[in-house]
Design a protein around this motif. Structure first.
Motif, mmCIF file in Angstrom:
data_model
loop_
_atom_site.group_PDB
_atom_site.id
_atom_site.type_symbol
_atom_site.label_atom_id
_atom_site.label_comp_id
_atom_site.label_asym_id
_atom_site.label_seq_id
_atom_site.Cartn_x
_atom_site.Cartn_y
_atom_site.Cartn_z
ATOM 1 N N ILE A 16 0.843 -1.211 0.000
ATOM 2 C CA ILE A 16 0.000 0.000 0.000
ATOM 3 C C ILE A 16 0.871 1.252 0.000
ATOM 4 C CG2 ILE A 16 -1.673 1.336 1.339
ATOM 5 C CD1 ILE A 16 -2.907 -1.064 0.021
ATOM 6 N N LEU A 17 1.934 1.232 0.794
ATOM 7 C CA LEU A 17 2.832 2.398 0.853
ATOM 8 C C LEU A 17 3.487 2.647 -0.498
ATOM 9 C CD1 LEU A 17 4.572 1.880 4.339
ATOM 10 C CD2 LEU A 17 2.672 3.416 3.764
ATOM 11 N N HIS A 18 3.905 1.547 -1.181
ATOM 12 C CA HIS A 18 4.512 1.695 -2.507
ATOM 13 C C HIS A 18 3.507 2.259 -3.500
ATOM 14 C CE1 HIS A 18 7.839 -1.502 -1.577
ATOM 15 N NE2 HIS A 18 8.081 -0.319 -1.038
ATOM 16 N N SER A 19 2.263 1.804 -3.400
ATOM 17 C CA SER A 19 1.216 2.302 -4.300
ATOM 18 C C SER A 19 0.985 3.796 -4.089
ATOM 19 C CB SER A 19 -0.089 1.545 -4.071
ATOM 20 O OG SER A 19 0.061 0.175 -4.391
ATOM 21 N N LEU A 20 0.963 4.222 -2.852
ATOM 22 C CA LEU A 20 0.746 5.646 -2.557
ATOM 23 C C LEU A 20 1.922 6.490 -3.057
ATOM 24 C CD1 LEU A 20 -0.749 5.377 1.052
ATOM 25 C CD2 LEU A 20 -1.955 6.098 -1.023
ATOM 26 N N LYS A 21 3.138 5.978 -2.900
ATOM 27 C CA LYS A 21 4.300 6.724 -3.376
ATOM 28 C C LYS A 21 4.288 6.855 -4.896
ATOM 29 C CE LYS A 21 8.167 7.070 -1.493
ATOM 30 N NZ LYS A 21 9.549 6.949 -0.982
ATOM 31 N N ARG A 22 3.895 5.765 -5.587
ATOM 32 C CA ARG A 22 3.809 5.821 -7.059
ATOM 33 C C ARG A 22 2.727 6.816 -7.475
ATOM 34 N NH1 ARG A 22 4.347 0.182 -6.691
ATOM 35 N NH2 ARG A 22 2.084 -0.067 -6.940
ATOM 36 N N LEU A 23 1.618 6.805 -6.757
ATOM 37 C CA LEU A 23 0.512 7.706 -7.070
ATOM 38 C C LEU A 23 0.933 9.172 -6.947
ATOM 39 C CD1 LEU A 23 -2.541 8.251 -7.595
ATOM 40 C CD2 LEU A 23 -2.860 8.091 -5.111
ATOM 41 N N LEU A 24 1.787 9.453 -5.976
ATOM 42 C CA LEU A 24 2.126 10.851 -5.671
ATOM 43 C C LEU A 24 3.499 11.268 -6.183
ATOM 44 C CD1 LEU A 24 0.825 10.862 -1.976
ATOM 45 C CD2 LEU A 24 -0.401 11.605 -4.028
ATOM 46 N N ARG A 25 4.162 10.387 -6.958
ATOM 47 C CA ARG A 25 5.541 10.688 -7.349
ATOM 48 C C ARG A 25 5.647 11.907 -8.261
ATOM 49 N NH1 ARG A 25 4.106 6.283 -10.509
ATOM 50 N NH2 ARG A 25 4.435 6.504 -12.770
ATOM 51 N N LYS A 26 4.588 12.233 -8.991
ATOM 52 C CA LYS A 26 4.642 13.380 -9.900
ATOM 53 C C LYS A 26 4.159 14.682 -9.236
ATOM 54 C CE LYS A 26 4.101 10.699 -14.164
ATOM 55 N NZ LYS A 26 3.289 10.515 -15.391
ATOM 56 N N GLU A 27 3.749 14.582 -7.987
ATOM 57 C CA GLU A 27 3.277 15.779 -7.301
ATOM 58 C C GLU A 27 4.468 16.614 -6.819
ATOM 59 O OE1 GLU A 27 0.183 16.617 -7.284
ATOM 60 O OE2 GLU A 27 -0.577 14.733 -8.117
ATOM 61 N N VAL A 51 0.062 16.849 5.885
ATOM 62 C CA VAL A 51 -1.068 15.919 5.768
ATOM 63 C C VAL A 51 -0.577 14.518 6.090
ATOM 64 C CG1 VAL A 51 -2.784 14.883 4.218
ATOM 65 C CG2 VAL A 51 -2.252 17.329 4.028
ATOM 66 N N ILE A 52 -1.371 13.794 6.871
ATOM 67 C CA ILE A 52 -1.026 12.406 7.168
ATOM 68 C C ILE A 52 -2.189 11.504 6.741
ATOM 69 C CG2 ILE A 52 -1.817 12.664 9.561
ATOM 70 C CD1 ILE A 52 0.337 10.551 10.313
ATOM 71 N N ILE A 53 -1.838 10.447 5.966
ATOM 72 C CA ILE A 53 -2.828 9.468 5.503
ATOM 73 C C ILE A 53 -2.502 8.152 6.186
ATOM 74 C CG2 ILE A 53 -3.808 8.290 3.496
ATOM 75 C CD1 ILE A 53 -2.688 10.594 1.778
ATOM 76 N N SER A 54 -3.431 7.644 6.981
ATOM 77 C CA SER A 54 -3.133 6.432 7.752
ATOM 78 C C SER A 54 -4.201 5.366 7.553
ATOM 79 C CB SER A 54 -3.022 6.776 9.243
ATOM 80 O OG SER A 54 -2.835 5.602 10.011
ATOM 81 N N ASP A 55 -3.732 4.110 7.494
ATOM 82 C CA ASP A 55 -4.650 2.978 7.535
ATOM 83 C C ASP A 55 -5.288 2.935 8.921
ATOM 84 O OD1 ASP A 55 -5.954 0.649 6.785
ATOM 85 O OD2 ASP A 55 -4.335 -0.627 7.575
ATOM 86 N N GLU A 56 -6.511 2.446 9.010
ATOM 87 C CA GLU A 56 -7.187 2.376 10.306
ATOM 88 C C GLU A 56 -6.734 1.145 11.088
ATOM 89 O OE1 GLU A 56 -9.557 2.669 13.654
ATOM 90 O OE2 GLU A 56 -8.780 4.165 12.256
ATOM 91 N N ASN A 112 -9.384 10.867 -7.473
ATOM 92 C CA ASN A 112 -10.087 11.426 -6.327
ATOM 93 C C ASN A 112 -9.149 11.603 -5.125
ATOM 94 O OD1 ASN A 112 -12.454 11.507 -7.766
ATOM 95 N ND2 ASN A 112 -13.290 9.617 -6.900
ATOM 96 N N LEU A 113 -8.242 10.629 -4.942
ATOM 97 C CA LEU A 113 -7.322 10.731 -3.813
ATOM 98 C C LEU A 113 -6.359 11.897 -3.988
ATOM 99 C CD1 LEU A 113 -6.346 9.668 -1.151
ATOM 100 C CD2 LEU A 113 -4.912 8.003 -2.367
ATOM 101 N N ARG A 114 -5.865 12.088 -5.217
ATOM 102 C CA ARG A 114 -4.997 13.249 -5.471
ATOM 103 C C ARG A 114 -5.734 14.551 -5.153
ATOM 104 N NH1 ARG A 114 -3.975 10.704 -10.560
ATOM 105 N NH2 ARG A 114 -2.016 9.514 -10.568
ATOM 106 N N LEU A 115 -6.982 14.611 -5.587
ATOM 107 C CA LEU A 115 -7.786 15.821 -5.342
ATOM 108 C C LEU A 115 -8.001 16.035 -3.844
ATOM 109 C CD1 LEU A 115 -9.461 18.162 -6.422
ATOM 110 C CD2 LEU A 115 -11.415 16.596 -6.606
ATOM 111 N N GLU A 116 -8.287 14.937 -3.128
ATOM 112 C CA GLU A 116 -8.509 15.048 -1.685
ATOM 113 C C GLU A 116 -7.247 15.555 -0.979
ATOM 114 O OE1 GLU A 116 -11.171 14.955 -0.193
ATOM 115 O OE2 GLU A 116 -12.584 13.691 -1.279
ATOM 116 N N ILE A 117 -6.090 15.102 -1.438
ATOM 117 C CA ILE A 117 -4.832 15.529 -0.822
ATOM 118 C C ILE A 117 -4.587 17.013 -1.087
ATOM 119 C CG2 ILE A 117 -2.321 15.265 -0.897
ATOM 120 C CD1 ILE A 117 -2.799 12.270 -1.381
#
Length: 273
Positions: A16-27, A51-56, A112-117
């Motif tokens: 999940i952490l790798h997926s989030l980093k790939r998602l945000l690498r161009k930000e 901003v902190i995004i955490s699993d529950e 949607n996640l990029r927009l939320e961030i």
């Protein structure tokens, strides 16, 4: 937000952490990761996170528990829960204890996640601006409070000074009236400014004699000239017209009243001038 903005992603699943980093690498902001709540708290001690995004659901500390700690120590950080379990109790607990900004379900929509961030970063900036504004208002209110206190103190001090001056003036007037000899105060413009009771009695034959009248109407040219010279030279003078007439001491005013006039003291024998 600028490239200084920092996002911290917390999840016990490395994938999940790798997926989030790939998602945000161009930000344009930095992305940090932590595999547990405790690791996230350690990172927060040294990093300025926005901003902190955490699993529950994590083994040692839930996202809600993590956010509860963060809320107390770093209240400005925007908190987002990311979870695959959407039960009502979990959502309610996260809202009440962690004061979360958003509750996002897995699997998430990338766009949607990029927009939320981005919106979360805007919210962070707004929160910080509001906090600074509130601090500025508090400081200005304190300055205003101090200014009002200083003004009140100055008014009290000035009131006290005026009371003392009035008291001194009343005392001076009492002393002046108690003198057994006629005393006149003549201004540099040649006007009778002050006359005690004995002076008023001395000039009782002159119905128009009173403070505010022209001195030359009641005093001889010799006396008027002596007054002018005493004021000009800042030196006292004594006039002795004749043994039958009173001697007149002319003393110029000094200090802050220098040049403003002179005091005339009539000494016996007192007869009409």
């Amino acid at each position: 937000m600028s490239h200084d903005a920092c996002i911290l992603c917390v999840d016990d699943e490395i994938g999940i952490l790798h997926s989030l980093k790939r998602l945000l690498r161009k930000e344009i902001y930095r992305v940090l990761t932590a595999s547990s709540g405790q690791e996230a708290l350690t990172i927060l001690e040294s990093e300025h996170v926005h901003v902190i995004i955490s699993d529950e659901r994590m083994p040692d500390m839930t996202g809600t528990e993590l956010f509860s700690v963060i809320l107390k120590k770093w209240p400005d950080i925007i908190r987002i829960i990311l979870t695959g379990y959407a039960d009502v109790d979990t959502i309610s607990d996260a809202i009440n204890k962690g004061h979360i900004y958003k509750f996002i379900l897995k699997p998430w929509n990338d766009q949607n996640l990029r927009l939320e961030i981005r919106q979360a970063l805007d919210q962070y900036a707004l929160t910080r601006t509001n906090r600074k504004l509130q601090q500025t208002i508090l400081e200005q209110n304190q300055i205003l409070k101090n200014s009002n206190a200083n003004l009140e103190r100055a008014v009290r001090e000035r009131t006290r000074e005026l009371k003392l001056q009035n008291h001194a003036l009343e005392l001076s007037r009492t002393v002046l009236e108690a003198l057994p000899l006629p005393v006149l105060g003549i201004s540099s413009e040649g006007v009778v400014a002050v006359a005690n009771e004995n002076a008023m009695a001395f000039f009782s034959d002159e119905p128009e004699f009173a403070p505010g009248a022209e001195a030359k109407r009641f005093l001889s040219p010799q006396i008027i000239q002596a007054i002018a010279l005493a004021i000009q030279e800042n030196a006292p003078r004594v006039i002795r017209p004749s043994p039958e007439k009173p001697a007149i001491s002319v003393t110029p005013l000094r200090g802050r009243f220098l040049g403003a006039g002179a005091v005339l003291l009539f000494t016996p024998p007192i007869k009409n001038l």
